[in-house]
Enzyme design. Sequence first.
Site, mmCIF file in Angstrom:
data_model
loop_
_atom_site.group_PDB
_atom_site.id
_atom_site.type_symbol
_atom_site.label_atom_id
_atom_site.label_comp_id
_atom_site.label_asym_id
_atom_site.label_seq_id
_atom_site.Cartn_x
_atom_site.Cartn_y
_atom_site.Cartn_z
ATOM 1 N N SER A 132 0.822 -1.211 0.000
ATOM 2 C CA SER A 132 0.000 0.000 0.000
ATOM 3 C C SER A 132 0.856 1.261 0.000
ATOM 4 O O SER A 132 2.005 1.256 0.442
ATOM 5 C CB SER A 132 -0.908 0.031 1.231
ATOM 6 O OG SER A 132 -1.651 -1.150 1.354
HETATM 7 N N1 SAH Z 1 -0.730 -4.248 3.974
HETATM 8 C C1 SAH Z 1 -0.065 -4.716 2.778
HETATM 9 C C2 SAH Z 1 -0.857 -4.385 1.535
HETATM 10 C C3 SAH Z 1 -1.440 -5.602 0.994
HETATM 11 S S1 SAH Z 1 -2.451 -5.492 -0.424
HETATM 12 C C4 SAH Z 1 1.344 -4.203 2.692
HETATM 13 O O1 SAH Z 1 1.724 -3.338 3.501
HETATM 14 O O2 SAH Z 1 2.102 -4.667 1.842
HETATM 15 C C5 SAH Z 1 -3.797 -6.467 0.161
HETATM 16 C C6 SAH Z 1 -3.504 -7.914 0.471
HETATM 17 O O3 SAH Z 1 -4.719 -8.483 0.934
HETATM 18 C C7 SAH Z 1 -3.070 -8.764 -0.717
HETATM 19 O O4 SAH Z 1 -1.836 -9.360 -0.437
HETATM 20 C C8 SAH Z 1 -4.176 -9.808 -0.839
HETATM 21 O O5 SAH Z 1 -3.717 -11.089 -1.227
HETATM 22 C C9 SAH Z 1 -4.731 -9.835 0.572
HETATM 23 N N2 SAH Z 1 -6.083 -10.353 0.726
HETATM 24 C C10 SAH Z 1 -7.163 -10.205 -0.086
HETATM 25 N N3 SAH Z 1 -8.224 -10.864 0.431
HETATM 26 C C11 SAH Z 1 -7.810 -11.433 1.597
HETATM 27 C C12 SAH Z 1 -8.444 -12.234 2.599
HETATM 28 N N4 SAH Z 1 -9.714 -12.629 2.519
HETATM 29 N N5 SAH Z 1 -7.699 -12.633 3.662
HETATM 30 C C13 SAH Z 1 -6.398 -12.281 3.787
HETATM 31 N N6 SAH Z 1 -5.753 -11.530 2.873
HETATM 32 C C14 SAH Z 1 -6.444 -11.100 1.800
#
Ligand code: SAH
Length: 219
Positions: free
Chosen positions: A62
């Site tokens: 993000s």
């Molecule tokens: N906070 C992260 C940003 C991640 S982007 C960082 O700092 O890098 C969002 C993430 O949510 C993705 O990796 C995606 O695979 C995950 N995601 C989507 N649906 C999900 C779910 N039901 N449970 C867990 N993770 C999920």
Amino acid sequence: MSTAESRRAKMVADHLRRRDIHDPRVLAAFATVPRERFVPDALADRAYDDAPLPIGEGQTISQPYVVAITAQALGLTGHERVLEIGTGSGYAAAILGMLAAEVFTIERIESLAQRAAETLAALGIENVHVHHADGTLGWPDEAPYDAIAVAAGAPAPPPALLAQLRLGGRLVIPTGPADAQRLVRITRRSETDYGEEDLGDVRFVPLLGEQGWPVPTPR
Ligand code: SAH
């Protein structure tokens, strides 16, 4: 000052402090966590841009400002147990780990969960626990939580997450249609009463799972 340290200081000054991030603990966390360790080596040069970056599997780390807004809205003082949904690279989890006592973070893509756990371990971060699971169901084993951060866009707040919030606890989550989400802060006021505040327009990758968007079937 090392180069990475001065680039972090500049990111904090230009992209966070100049906007509406004023919690000193949040600013200090962003000045400390090495974001370049959470992005692919080829993108290390861009680690301190205020932008999301690809981390593989079609997912992104993000934008720092959005992580900061979320962290600040959770109102952490250092004593909280926090749940994060969507570990991705582990960067936001590392930031939350500096602001709270214990962080449980859930990722649905196993390779990302594994890599994030390795990155966090290599940095000696021990209060962040990564699990591979469908985070729309929360992580009942460690509930209730003082704060929950969701890093993927949901059609609506998953009931499981609302239920795992402690009384007085805060949930920050992007909700709404895939192309136009609002970041909202939900506060649990009583057993059955939840308040909601709007934190602005955002765009996240979809939250896929039982209480999120339907998981696309592989072809
Ligand atoms: N906070 C992260 C940003 C991640 S982007 C960082 O700092 O890098 C969002 C993430 O949510 C993705 O990796 C995606 O695979 C995950 N995601 C989507 N649906 C999900 C779910 N039901 N449970 C867990 N993770 C999920």
